[in-house]
Design a protein around this motif. Structure first.
Motif, mmCIF file in Angstrom:
data_model
loop_
_atom_site.group_PDB
_atom_site.id
_atom_site.type_symbol
_atom_site.label_atom_id
_atom_site.label_comp_id
_atom_site.label_asym_id
_atom_site.label_seq_id
_atom_site.Cartn_x
_atom_site.Cartn_y
_atom_site.Cartn_z
ATOM 1 N N ASP A 282 -1.836 -21.023 4.326
ATOM 2 C CA ASP A 282 -1.383 -20.500 3.035
ATOM 3 C C ASP A 282 -0.567 -19.234 3.317
ATOM 4 O O ASP A 282 -1.126 -18.167 3.564
ATOM 5 N N VAL B 292 1.607 -18.088 1.116
ATOM 6 C CA VAL B 292 2.161 -17.890 -0.223
ATOM 7 C C VAL B 292 2.672 -16.460 -0.399
ATOM 8 O O VAL B 292 3.760 -16.226 -0.926
ATOM 9 N N LEU C 116 -10.496 -20.195 -2.279
ATOM 10 C CA LEU C 116 -9.710 -21.228 -2.965
ATOM 11 C C LEU C 116 -9.528 -22.439 -2.039
ATOM 12 O O LEU C 116 -9.645 -23.596 -2.467
ATOM 13 N N VAL D 212 -5.616 -18.516 5.381
ATOM 14 C CA VAL D 212 -4.664 -17.718 4.610
ATOM 15 C C VAL D 212 -3.949 -16.761 5.573
ATOM 16 O O VAL D 212 -4.580 -16.198 6.456
ATOM 17 N N THR E 225 2.419 -24.363 -9.527
ATOM 18 C CA THR E 225 2.367 -23.041 -8.879
ATOM 19 C C THR E 225 1.897 -23.210 -7.439
ATOM 20 O O THR E 225 1.581 -24.315 -6.996
ATOM 21 N N SER E 226 1.816 -22.106 -6.723
ATOM 22 C CA SER E 226 1.531 -22.165 -5.282
ATOM 23 C C SER E 226 0.325 -23.023 -4.939
ATOM 24 O O SER E 226 0.323 -23.744 -3.950
ATOM 25 N N PHE F 203 -8.625 -15.847 -1.588
ATOM 26 C CA PHE F 203 -7.863 -17.078 -1.435
ATOM 27 C C PHE F 203 -8.415 -17.995 -0.343
ATOM 28 O O PHE F 203 -8.141 -19.190 -0.336
ATOM 29 N N LYS G 153 6.350 -14.661 -5.403
ATOM 30 C CA LYS G 153 5.975 -13.530 -4.557
ATOM 31 C C LYS G 153 7.253 -13.034 -3.878
ATOM 32 O O LYS G 153 8.199 -12.713 -4.577
HETATM 33 C C1 LIG Z 1 -0.755 -15.877 -5.372
HETATM 34 C C2 LIG Z 1 -1.489 -16.576 -4.313
HETATM 35 C C3 LIG Z 1 -1.964 -17.900 -4.462
HETATM 36 C C4 LIG Z 1 -1.965 -18.688 -5.770
HETATM 37 O O1 LIG Z 1 -0.774 -18.804 -6.340
HETATM 38 P P1 LIG Z 1 -0.501 -19.510 -7.749
HETATM 39 O O2 LIG Z 1 0.986 -19.531 -7.753
HETATM 40 O O3 LIG Z 1 -1.059 -18.600 -8.782
HETATM 41 O O4 LIG Z 1 -1.092 -20.847 -7.752
HETATM 42 C C5 LIG Z 1 -2.554 -18.510 -3.371
HETATM 43 N N1 LIG Z 1 -2.696 -17.858 -2.209
HETATM 44 C C6 LIG Z 1 -2.288 -16.587 -2.030
HETATM 45 C C7 LIG Z 1 -2.484 -15.934 -0.718
HETATM 46 C C8 LIG Z 1 -1.669 -15.912 -3.069
HETATM 47 O O5 LIG Z 1 -1.266 -14.646 -2.880
#
Ligand SMILES: *Cc1c(COP(=O)(O)O)cnc(C)c1O
Length: 412
Positions: A171, A173, A99, A142, A69-70, A96, A197
């Motif tokens: 990031d 994502v 994270l 992010v 996953t992301s 995030f 997404k």
């Molecule tokens: C959804 C998301 C992630 C994590 O994604 P996974 O696919 O669940 O690992 C990371 N960063 C952002 C900004 C996200 O919206």
């Protein structure tokens, strides 16, 4: 013991992922399996790389998905550039951001953080001043913070990083495929996208791209797996004065050899997911990047108009609102989880709650990719109004759909 046929309910998914997937993508996933070195398959790998460059708006040589996953893409980029003791600056404005710190710390980085109030983003100059003060090897940030519904401007931070000789890892994502992510123009060295997404592909892959600045760091740490390396590979490894990348699975120096002309085996590429990603990217490019970004903003307008006409309050600073995630403050006296559950069970509509300090305080309505359609916006508004009335919330009845329809009619 017998199990019945898989029979999943049909949902209207209005969350920040996973979101609904175009039936074309689901069809592509049922395409027959090919061997990973079959020229028919490596041609698909190359096409995906080419389409990813277009979506990332980059001339980078390297653009390919990490299988996972992301967060696997985030981990791959970070662990491939971080050596123990390296300084990493992480400005945090939501879940995030934490994270990123979590991953960097696990790989032994000296992490410096900068925080701002949730629901807002940083002035770019504040981050740039901090880069000057800390002189990190890497700044990780992010772009679209789905936990708070805010989007951080990046266009000045990238050029500043380049000038100050710092790698800039982003990031993106949540935003890739839904809002501009101008990798080359904004001088971003490494970027991670998400499939589930705005690209509207199932979760399970993380497209990334990185430039020659990142490649230089990776090549200085290059390793080839013992069972497949040549004498020359091993000689070169002995001459390196940097440590190997700590992860085998996420080692970008080995992944380059798998996605590049050498086609050195690493993992077995996720066949059906690659078909899905290829079809998802093809749909994005057919629609056109600008058109797709405009579509996300267009439906966002209608959604906001409906929410406000209902008398609900948006959470977060409007100037930095993430176009594909709309955060709504839970009205006082209303049980947020009971509302979500009724939406799901009576209407088949899913919206999200949030994390940490915002849990129970806001709902997050996603309008991403294939889920970002007029009928979905109108449906989520009508369902939310009905459910809130059932919860005795104080809403202006009958206004939301009319306000959203007004937006649609004005902007035909
Ligand atoms: C959804 C998301 C992630 C994590 O994604 P996974 O696919 O669940 O690992 C990371 N960063 C952002 C900004 C996200 O919206």
């Amino acid at each position: 013991m017998t199990y019945r046929d898989l029979n999943t309910p049909l949902r209207t998914i209005m969350t920040p992922g996973p979101v609904e997937v175009d039936p074309r993508v689901l069809r592509a996933m049922s395409t027959p399996i090919l061997g990973q070195f079959d020229p028919a398959f490596t041609a698909i790998m190359n096409e995906v790389m080419e389409m990813l460059r277009a979506v990332f708006q980059t001339k980078n040589k390297w653009a390919f998905p990490i299988d996972g996953t992301s967060r696997s893409g985030i981990e791959a980029l970070l662990c491939s550039v971080i050596e123990p003791g390296d300084k990493v600056l992480i400005p945090i404005f939501g879940r995030f951001g934490y994270l990123l710190t979590e991953i960097c710390e696990r790989y032994g980085a000296e992490v410096h953080t900068l925080e701002c109030k949730w629901g807002t983003v940083f002035e770019q100059s504040v981050i740039i001043d901090e880069i000057k003060r800390v002189s990190p090897k890497i700044t990780a940030l992010v772009h679209g913070e789905t936990s708070t519904g805010c989007m951080q401007p990046l266009d000045q931070i990238g050029p500043a990083c380049r000038e100050l000789d710092c790698l800039f890892i982003v990031d993106a994502v949540a935003t890739t495929g839904g809002a501009p992510v101008k990798v080359d123009e904004w001088c971003i060295d490494g970027v991670i996208a998400g499939t589930q997404k705005c690209l509207s592909v199932p979760s399970g892959m993380a497209p990334i791209t990185f430039n020659e600045r990142v490649e230089k760091v990776i090549n200085d740490r290059k390793k080839v797996e013992r069972g497949i390396s040549t004498v020359e590979d091993r000689l070169k490894e002995q001459q390196l004065n940097h440590t190997f990348i700590k992860s085998n699975y996420f080692d970008l120096s080995m992944l380059q050899d798998y996605w590049g002309p050498r086609r050195l085996n690493h993992h077995t590429e996720a066949t059906s997911m690659l078909y899905a990603l290829r079809e998802g990217l093809r749909i994005v490019l057919e629609e056109g990047l600008e058109e797709r970004f405009n579509r996300h903003s267009y439906h966002e307008l209608a959604l906001i108009a409906g929410i406000e006409a209902m008398g609900l309050e948006l959470y977060g600073n409007r100037d930095c609102k993430l176009p594909m995630v709309t955060c709504v403050t839970v009205p006082t006296g209303v049980d947020p989880e009971s509302v979500r559950s009724m939406l799901l069970h009576e209407f088949g509509v899913e919206i999200a709650s949030s994390f940490g300090p915002l849990h129970g305080k806001i709902w997050r309505i996603g309008s991403m990719g294939y889920s970002c359609r007029k009928e979905n916006i109108l449906f989520v508004l009508s369902a939310l109004e009905a459910v809130l009335i059932r919860h005795r919330a104080n809403v202006n009845t009958g206004r939301a759909l009319q306000a959203a329809l007004d937006v649609y009619q004005e902007n035909l």
